[in-house]
Scaffold this active site. Structure first.
Site, PDB file in Angstrom:
ATOM      1  N   GLU A   1       0.842  -1.207   0.000  1.00  0.00           N
ATOM      2  CA  GLU A   1       0.000   0.000   0.000  1.00  0.00           C
ATOM      3  C   GLU A   1       0.874   1.253   0.000  1.00  0.00           C
ATOM      4  O   GLU A   1       0.591   2.222  -0.720  1.00  0.00           O
ATOM      5  CB  GLU A   1      -0.939  -0.021   1.212  1.00  0.00           C
ATOM      6  CG  GLU A   1      -1.960  -1.153   1.121  1.00  0.00           C
ATOM      7  CD  GLU A   1      -2.952  -1.150   2.278  1.00  0.00           C
ATOM      8  OE1 GLU A   1      -2.520  -1.451   3.409  1.00  0.00           O
ATOM      9  OE2 GLU A   1      -4.122  -0.842   2.049  1.00  0.00           O
TER      10      GLU A   1
ATOM     11  N   GLU B   1      -3.291 -10.020   3.824  1.00  0.00           N
ATOM     12  CA  GLU B   1      -4.481  -9.664   4.603  1.00  0.00           C
ATOM     13  C   GLU B   1      -5.567 -10.725   4.452  1.00  0.00           C
ATOM     14  O   GLU B   1      -6.256 -11.065   5.416  1.00  0.00           O
ATOM     15  CB  GLU B   1      -5.065  -8.317   4.138  1.00  0.00           C
ATOM     16  CG  GLU B   1      -4.249  -7.108   4.530  1.00  0.00           C
ATOM     17  CD  GLU B   1      -3.182  -6.736   3.507  1.00  0.00           C
ATOM     18  OE1 GLU B   1      -2.766  -7.607   2.725  1.00  0.00           O
ATOM     19  OE2 GLU B   1      -2.748  -5.574   3.511  1.00  0.00           O
TER      20      GLU B   1
HETATM   21  C1  1HE Z   1       6.735  -8.776  11.864  1.00  0.00           C
HETATM   22  C2  1HE Z   1       6.057  -8.565  10.637  1.00  0.00           C
HETATM   23  C3  1HE Z   1       4.832  -7.857  10.676  1.00  0.00           C
HETATM   24  C4  1HE Z   1       7.839  -9.705  10.232  1.00  0.00           C
HETATM   25  N1  1HE Z   1       4.398  -7.401  11.869  1.00  0.00           N
HETATM   26  N2  1HE Z   1       6.254  -8.293  13.002  1.00  0.00           N
HETATM   27  N3  1HE Z   1       2.099  -8.555   6.882  1.00  0.00           N
HETATM   28  C5  1HE Z   1       2.299  -9.889   6.800  1.00  0.00           C
HETATM   29  O1  1HE Z   1       1.419 -10.679   7.016  1.00  0.00           O
HETATM   30  C6  1HE Z   1       3.702 -10.315   6.463  1.00  0.00           C
HETATM   31  C7  1HE Z   1       4.325 -10.966   7.662  1.00  0.00           C
HETATM   32  N4  1HE Z   1       5.747 -11.205   7.474  1.00  0.00           N
HETATM   33  C8  1HE Z   1       6.266 -12.198   6.698  1.00  0.00           C
HETATM   34  O2  1HE Z   1       5.566 -12.899   5.992  1.00  0.00           O
HETATM   35  C9  1HE Z   1       7.753 -12.387   6.772  1.00  0.00           C
HETATM   36  O3  1HE Z   1       8.222 -11.810   7.972  1.00  0.00           O
HETATM   37  C10 1HE Z   1       8.548 -11.776   5.586  1.00  0.00           C
HETATM   38  C11 1HE Z   1       8.263 -12.581   4.296  1.00  0.00           C
HETATM   39  C12 1HE Z   1       8.200 -10.308   5.371  1.00  0.00           C
HETATM   40  C13 1HE Z   1      10.056 -11.840   5.885  1.00  0.00           C
HETATM   41  O4  1HE Z   1      10.426 -13.157   6.238  1.00  0.00           O
HETATM   42  P1  1HE Z   1      11.765 -13.425   7.063  1.00  0.00           P
HETATM   43  O5  1HE Z   1      11.958 -14.919   7.148  1.00  0.00           O
HETATM   44  O6  1HE Z   1      12.873 -12.643   6.443  1.00  0.00           O
HETATM   45  O7  1HE Z   1      11.549 -12.793   8.509  1.00  0.00           O
HETATM   46  P2  1HE Z   1      10.730 -13.385   9.778  1.00  0.00           P
HETATM   47  O8  1HE Z   1      11.587 -14.380  10.484  1.00  0.00           O
HETATM   48  O9  1HE Z   1       9.383 -13.843   9.380  1.00  0.00           O
HETATM   49  O10 1HE Z   1      10.515 -12.091  10.665  1.00  0.00           O
HETATM   50  C14 1HE Z   1      11.583 -11.485  11.383  1.00  0.00           C
HETATM   51  C15 1HE Z   1      10.980 -10.746  12.556  1.00  0.00           C
HETATM   52  O11 1HE Z   1      10.123  -9.726  12.054  1.00  0.00           O
HETATM   53  C16 1HE Z   1      10.091 -11.635  13.411  1.00  0.00           C
HETATM   54  O12 1HE Z   1      10.160 -11.156  14.727  1.00  0.00           O
HETATM   55  P3  1HE Z   1      11.109 -11.842  15.856  1.00  0.00           P
HETATM   56  O13 1HE Z   1      10.902 -10.997  17.068  1.00  0.00           O
HETATM   57  O14 1HE Z   1      10.609 -13.257  15.959  1.00  0.00           O
HETATM   58  O15 1HE Z   1      12.498 -11.777  15.299  1.00  0.00           O
HETATM   59  C17 1HE Z   1       8.707 -11.382  12.867  1.00  0.00           C
HETATM   60  O16 1HE Z   1       7.683 -11.636  13.809  1.00  0.00           O
HETATM   61  C18 1HE Z   1       8.808  -9.895  12.581  1.00  0.00           C
HETATM   62  N5  1HE Z   1       7.827  -9.476  11.570  1.00  0.00           N
HETATM   63  N6  1HE Z   1       6.757  -9.167   9.644  1.00  0.00           N
HETATM   64  C19 1HE Z   1       5.110  -7.636  12.995  1.00  0.00           C
HETATM   65  N7  1HE Z   1       4.131  -7.595   9.572  1.00  0.00           N
HETATM   66  C20 1HE Z   1      -3.145  -0.642   6.881  1.00  0.00           C
HETATM   67  S1  1HE Z   1      -3.601  -2.225   6.914  1.00  0.00           S
HETATM   68  C21 1HE Z   1      -2.319  -3.167   6.301  1.00  0.00           C
HETATM   69  C22 1HE Z   1      -2.575  -4.610   6.614  1.00  0.00           C
HETATM   70  C23 1HE Z   1      -1.364  -5.464   6.473  1.00  0.00           C
HETATM   71  O17 1HE Z   1      -0.299  -5.000   6.137  1.00  0.00           O
HETATM   72  S2  1HE Z   1      -1.594  -7.107   6.793  1.00  0.00           S
HETATM   73  C24 1HE Z   1      -0.115  -7.855   6.259  1.00  0.00           C
HETATM   74  C25 1HE Z   1       0.891  -7.911   7.352  1.00  0.00           C
END
Ligand code: 1HE
Length: 261
Positions: free
Chosen positions: A115, A135
């Protein structure tokens, strides 16, 4: 140079006229929490004088993982509405702000990250880029203007497919679909975006203003009103002294020709 360490501003270019905006939360894949969104809004409202274009990019292996899901608490409907409107305000400041913004993309450009990228004026993606709207699978909906801006880039049918099925577009297919205007080798999106920003900053400011603020609105008008609005914008732009000087320079052989190279 901002009040939030997760959002950094640096001035680049020969005249310090390019604002480089960096999402600097790589340990959380640049997930956008409320503080970051508000900082982005404030930054766009307060870009230093003399800036002519901006580049936004993400630190680490990804552009942006979207909404910070750890903040997605139990919100009631009213709070959810306000939260979405807060994103709208911030991303409106990007789209309809003072200068063109080029997104340099790599890695994940997902959810709210997509977005954000969609609110920019040009997107440059490297070969590691991938686009998704998780989402759908998280039981939520886009809330950062995605349902308005993303269909304008790739069409409603593709967005619906992405959200219903969890489809992920890679960099090559994403460029074909319309997410990015430029596809560049791995690791070069930022340099390409900076180069484009340098070029854009040399345009007459009124031309950039017309492109950012008038063109998207004209494109959404019925053709009769659109043509009238276009004529008015054209008249204003060509009456500026800078436009006259630039046209004169061309006629005197002092300005660059259009070249296909
Ligand atoms: C996060 C977030 C997040 C990572 N919020 N903490 N977005 C999503 O559903 C995407 C979620 N993220 C992923 O699918 C993956 O993290 C990635 C593909 C982006 C990257 O993968 P990777 O293997 O490099 O990283 P990871 O091991 O998944 O994440 C590393 C850390 O970042 C981990 O935290 P840690 O404390 O365990 O190290 C994750 O929890 C954290 N992390 N993404 C919070 N999104 C205005 S409305 C908009 C609505 C949306 O955007 S919904 C989609 C949200």
């Amino acid at each position: 140079m901002t009040t939030n360490p997760d959002l950094q501003l640096e001035l680049r270019g020969p005249q310090n006229n390019i604002a480089v905006i960096r999402l600097a939360r790589p340990t959380k894949r640049n997930a956008l929490n409320d503080g970051l969104i508000l900082a982005l809004r404030d930054l766009m409202d307060n870009l230093p004088e003399g800036v002519g274009a901006a580049v936004i990019h993400g630190e680490g292996d990804h552009f942006c993982a979207g909404l910070d899901l750890s903040e997605l608490k139990e919100r009631d409907a009213g709070q959810g509405l306000q939260h979405s409107r807060m994103w709208h305000t911030a991303l409106e400041r990007v789209q309809f702000g003072p200068v063109p913004v080029i997104a340099a993309l790599h890695g994940a450009v997902v959810g709210g990250g997509l977005e954000l990228a969609s609110s920019c004026h040009i997107r440059v993606a490297d070969e590691t880029t991938f686009y998704a709207l998780p989402e759908g699978s998280r039981g939520i909906f886009v809330g950062g203007g995605g349902s308005v801006r993303i269909p304008r880039l790739i069409g409603t049918a593709r967005m619906m497919d992405m959200m219903m099925t969890g489809r992920v577009y890679n960099a090559v297919d994403g460029e074909k679909a319309g997410f990015a205007q430029y596809l560049v080798p791995t690791g070069t999106a930022f340099d390409k975006a900076l180069e484009l920003a340098g070029r854009i900053a040399q345009n007459a400011p009124l031309t950039n203003y017309a492109l950012m603020h008038a063109l998207p609105r004209i494109a959404e008008q019925p053709s009769d009103q659109g043509l009238m609005a276009e004529a008015m914008m054209a008249a204003i732009a060509q009456s500026a002294p800078e436009a006259k000087a630039r046209v004169r320079a061309f006629l005197e052989g002092k300005a660059a020709k259009v070249s296909k190279d």
